[in-house]
Enzyme design. Structure first.
Site, short mmCIF file in Angstrom:
data_model
loop_
_atom_site.label_atom_id
_atom_site.label_comp_id
_atom_site.label_asym_id
_atom_site.label_seq_id
_atom_site.Cartn_x
_atom_site.Cartn_y
_atom_site.Cartn_z
N ARG A 18 19.94 -1.74 21.79
CA ARG A 18 20.22 -3.16 22.07
C ARG A 18 21.32 -3.32 23.12
NH1 ARG A 18 21.68 -5.65 16.66
NH2 ARG A 18 22.63 -3.62 16.49
N ASN A 36 17.18 -6.05 16.44
CA ASN A 36 16.54 -5.11 15.53
C ASN A 36 15.66 -5.89 14.58
OD1 ASN A 36 17.79 -2.82 16.55
ND2 ASN A 36 19.41 -2.82 15.03
#
Length: 89
Positions: A18, A36
């Site tokens: 990320r 996520n």
């Protein structure tokens, strides 16, 4: 301006996916978000010029150095005018 949603499968959580995605998107001037998912995948929305969004989709197929990307699902979306790029929950 185009928008693509991607779902990245493989070893993609716990490997700085990320944060690396956010840095790459900001570098390319692509807006959107990354998060996520509970099933162990990473989902992202990329919005911007076609060439830069394409580069982000290509980047997602590789991910950061410690990721193992097995598959990337890509869906076309309608642009909604996102600004900036964020990690969401």
């Amino acid at each position: 301006m185009i928008s693509r949603r991607v779902v990245v499968h493989g070893l993609v959580q716990g490997v700085f996916f990320r944060d690396s995605c956010r840095r790459e998107a900001r570098k390319l001037g692509v807006a959107g978000w990354v998060r996520n998912r509970p099933d162990g995948t990473v989902e992202a929305l990329f919005e911007g010029p076609e060439a830069e969004v394409g580069r982000m989709v290509d980047w997602a197929r590789q991910g950061p150095p410690y990721a193992r990307v097995d598959r990337v699902d890509v869906l076309d979306e309608q642009p909604t005018g996102h600004t900036g790029f964020a990690i969401t929950r």
